[in-house]
Design an enzyme around this catalytic site. Structure first.
Site, PDB file in Angstrom:
ATOM      1  N   ASP A 177      -8.279 -31.650  41.563  1.00 32.47           N
ATOM      2  CA  ASP A 177      -8.736 -32.406  40.406  1.00 32.47           C
ATOM      3  C   ASP A 177      -8.320 -31.767  39.080  1.00 32.47           C
ATOM      4  OD1 ASP A 177     -10.256 -34.326  38.981  1.00 32.47           O
ATOM      5  OD2 ASP A 177     -11.967 -32.963  38.906  1.00 32.47           O
ATOM      6  N   GLU A 421     -12.655 -25.304  48.215  1.00 36.42           N
ATOM      7  CA  GLU A 421     -12.958 -26.547  48.925  1.00 36.42           C
ATOM      8  C   GLU A 421     -11.907 -26.963  49.947  1.00 36.42           C
ATOM      9  OE1 GLU A 421     -14.023 -29.675  46.192  1.00 36.42           O
ATOM     10  OE2 GLU A 421     -15.908 -28.700  45.691  1.00 36.42           O
ATOM     11  N   TYR A 474     -22.781 -31.176  43.792  1.00 40.47           N
ATOM     12  CA  TYR A 474     -23.090 -31.885  42.547  1.00 40.47           C
ATOM     13  C   TYR A 474     -24.303 -32.763  42.754  1.00 40.47           C
ATOM     14  CZ  TYR A 474     -18.787 -30.101  40.601  1.00 40.47           C
ATOM     15  OH  TYR A 474     -17.820 -29.264  40.125  1.00 40.47           O
ATOM     16  N   GLU A 510     -20.274 -24.413  41.853  1.00 34.51           N
ATOM     17  CA  GLU A 510     -19.988 -25.592  41.030  1.00 34.51           C
ATOM     18  C   GLU A 510     -21.153 -26.549  41.106  1.00 34.51           C
ATOM     19  OE1 GLU A 510     -16.356 -27.798  41.602  1.00 34.51           O
ATOM     20  OE2 GLU A 510     -15.205 -25.957  41.902  1.00 34.51           O
TER      21      GLU A 510
HETATM   22  C1  GCB Z   1     -15.050 -29.970  42.731  1.00 31.07           C
HETATM   23  C2  GCB Z   1     -13.766 -29.248  42.561  1.00 31.07           C
HETATM   24  C3  GCB Z   1     -13.289 -29.242  41.127  1.00 31.07           C
HETATM   25  C4  GCB Z   1     -13.498 -30.613  40.515  1.00 31.07           C
HETATM   26  C5  GCB Z   1     -14.967 -30.945  40.539  1.00 31.07           C
HETATM   27  C6  GCB Z   1     -15.274 -32.329  39.987  1.00 31.07           C
HETATM   28  O1  GCB Z   1     -15.768 -29.798  43.662  1.00 31.07           O
HETATM   29  O2  GCB Z   1     -13.801 -27.943  43.062  1.00 31.07           O
HETATM   30  O3  GCB Z   1     -11.941 -28.862  41.099  1.00 31.07           O
HETATM   31  O4  GCB Z   1     -12.997 -30.700  39.224  1.00 31.07           O
HETATM   32  O5  GCB Z   1     -15.436 -30.902  41.846  1.00 31.07           O
HETATM   33  O6  GCB Z   1     -15.550 -32.452  38.807  1.00 31.07           O
HETATM   34  O7  GCB Z   1     -15.196 -33.286  40.744  1.00 31.07           O
END
Ligand code: GCB
Length: 599
Positions: A177, A421, A474, A510
């Protein structure tokens, strides 16, 4: 591969600047090779444009074709050399800080090196290729194509036989990403050394538990007949101790230890290891090579928590990117120093070099400012089985070797991350990650190693081999989108499950939510500034409950991301990834103040 540095025996000439540039637009992308552009010079073989070095080439022009170009691009410049470099005792090295992804380099029409990998330096002894009576020409061809076996991996999709697409159409696909910025991303330098030179130094330290004494172990790459003296100096140049030999120990009584921000008033203390190397013998050149390596004395260990100098260290940090407008991933001192000032403003004590090794200058600043680093390999987006094959593994092991060699002397680096990941639920991931983690520990037994996992605690097969469990989740965004009320319970359940599974300290690597600067609502809605503030407060409750008590399971928290950054175009990305605490222009969104308050 030591950072190029001036000394009594070394000179450095930075040849970055405005270079000539051309994309190879031939359908097979090989016109540069068939027409041998490095021989005649770029201007002789076609039109050129100006291109800054270092910079990604993608956002420099107004051409979509250049922004989205896939294949070989060609760079060229000329330089003069001082006559003083032209003597039998001097070797001249050409060093590229990094170029993404695959590079070939010619000097005056002769190939001098090739390098795979977009984030680490490469160099070659070009002494015999140089001219002193006239100008020299350096040509660098760089190819950004990603395949299942590059790191990061990608895939080229051809639309052959499709009548509904333009003829010859193809696209570069990748599962990570951030935008696949390309070009010469870090400075290109020439530097001199005497014939005998120090090419590698490895240091490790032992610190007694009462901190009363430390031993600095050093190892210099050793060849026969070398006369080596090593002097350890304090930050203000006082000699602390010295010894001789290509390998040895230096004892420091009452050492001033290296501490990260927040653990001591004495942050980022650095000694200098001065390495003198000359040659014995009758016809030996008289000059001695002198290299000064900054080192910080500290220990890192992991038991129920992460410990620096024997004391528990709780990570409060951010995930980052090398990403700035116009220059893409091109190194730029203004942006680098600004980012460190913002880290300081936040009160962060750490970041991860997500998702690739950062510039050496950034690592040096981390040492000086006491910012702890989780140093990551460019293995991001390993999402399919065809990534877990021997060809990728061989390259992965090479990258680990290059990364550890480059960064092992930085006290700020407290952990290696070999990937982000990957599909670590695939059966083949177990052996793959055991192999890469074994390799990193073999090369550097003094630091913990990990990879960052987003496979389920019930399906991952590879975190068995890490020292610290690092997870991405998240909650309130990809999981339970918009439902802030479940975050506390769900997050706590999730982190406890991981702890039950591995019994190792966890860093929540994260978490976060997308925020478009200037979007507001109360009650909060996704993408507003208030929403991330709400998400944060819920996370903090869980984090605090898991880091407190007699058996804390949480060793740290890193919010994603420090600043908004460019990504590939996608329906889920509105002008890039918007999870930044700061906009891409480094202005704070309201959640930045919430983090500042906490950190
Ligand atoms: C993740 C990735 C990261 C992305 C992020 C996102 O898990 O490790 O590279 O930018 O999520 O914002 O989706």
């Amino acid at each position: 591969i030591l950072y190029p540095q001036e000394s009594e025996s070394r000179e450095v000439k930075d040849i970055s600047g405005r270079w000539r540039f051309r994309t190879d637009n031939s359908s097979s992308r090989d016109a540069g090779f068939t027409q041998r552009w490095w021989e005649r010079g770029l201007e002789e073989s076609g039109p050129v444009i100006d291109m800054p070095v270092p910079a990604s080439y993608n956002d420099i022009t107004q051409e979509k074709n250049i922004r989205d170009f896939v294949g070989w691009v060609w760079y060229e410049t000329n330089f003069f050399l001082p006559k003083s470099w032209n003597n039998a005792n001097t070797r001249v090295w050409l060093r590229v800080g990094s170029a993404h992804y695959y590079s070939m380099v010619w000097v005056n029409g002769v190939k001098v090196m090739e390098h795979e990998g977009g984030h680490l330096p490469f160099e070659s002894d070009v002494t015999t290729r140089l001219q002193y009576v006239t100008t020299n020409r350096v040509t660098i061809a760089v190819n950004n194509t990603l395949t299942p076996n590059t790191l990061p991996p990608g895939k080229i999709n051809h639309y052959m036989g499709r009548d509904d697409y333009p003829e010859g159409y193809f696209t570069q696909e990748y599962q990570f990403d951030f935008f696949n910025y390309a070009g010469i991303h870090r400075p290109v330098k020439l530097y001199t050394t005497p014939l005998v030179r120090t090419s590698e130094i490895a240091t490790t330290y032992d610190v007694t538990t009462d901190h009363a004494s430390a031993t600095v172990h050093y190892r210099r790459r050793l060849f026969a007949n070398y006369n080596v003296t090593v002097v350890l100096q304090s930050a203000n140049g006082d000699v602390i101790n010295k010894t001789t030999g290509g390998e040895g120990d230096i004892i420091v009584t009452n050492p001033r230890l290296w501490w990260p921000v927040g653990m001591s008033e004495d942050v980022g203390y650095l000694y200098t290891l001065v390495v003198y190397a000359g040659v014995f013998g009758m016809n030996a050149p008289t000059n001695t090579d002198i290299y000064r390596l900054k080192i910080g004395i500290r220990s890192v260990s992991v038991d129920s928590s992460i410990k620096i100098n024997g004391r528990p260290f709780y990570v409060i940090g951010v995930g980052k990117h090398e990403d700035w407008d116009v220059r893409g991933k091109g190194f730029d001192w203004s942006m680098v120093v600004k980012d460190f000032n913002l880290l300081d403003w936040l009160g962060a004590n750490a970041f991860r070099t997500s998702h690739y090794p950062y510039a050496e200058e950034i690592m040096q600043m981390c040492d000086e400012r006491g910012i702890v680093v989780v140093d990551e390999c460019p293995a991001v987006g390993m999402r399919s089985a065809d990534n877990f094959v021997n060809k990728t593994l061989t390259h992965h092991l090479n990258v680990i070797g290059e990364l550890v060699t480059r960064d092992r002397n930085h006290p700020s680096v407290i952990m290696w991350s070999v990937a982000n990941e990957p599909s670590s639920q695939l059966p083949q991931a177990a052996n793959y990650f055991k192999t890469v983690l074994d390799r990193v520990r073999e090369l550097d037994p003094t630091r913990p190693a990990t990879f960052v996992c987003n496979a389920g605690y019930d399906s991952d097969v590879a975190t068995a081999f890490v020292d610290v469990v690092c997870v991405n989740k998240y909650e309130g965004w990809y999981d339970d989108a918009g439902r802030v009320e479940v975050i506390r319970k769900r997050l706590s359940y999730f982190l406890n499950k991981w702890y039950e599974k591995r019994g190792k300290p966890i860093i929540h690597m994260e978490w976060g939510a997308g925020v478009i600067s200037g979007f507001h609502s109360d009650p909060s809605l996704m993408y507003t500034e208030e929403y991330l503030c709400d998400v944060m407060r819920e996370h903090f409750q869980t984090f605090d409950s898991l880091r407190a008590g007699s058996n804390p399971i949480l060793a740290g928290e890193m919010i994603w991301n420090f600043a908004d950054f460019a990504t590939a175009q996608a329906t889920t990305r509105a002008y890039g990834n918007r999870k930044g605490l700061f906009t891409r222009h480094r202005q704070p969104k309201s959640p930045a103040f919430v983090i500042r308050e906490r950190y």
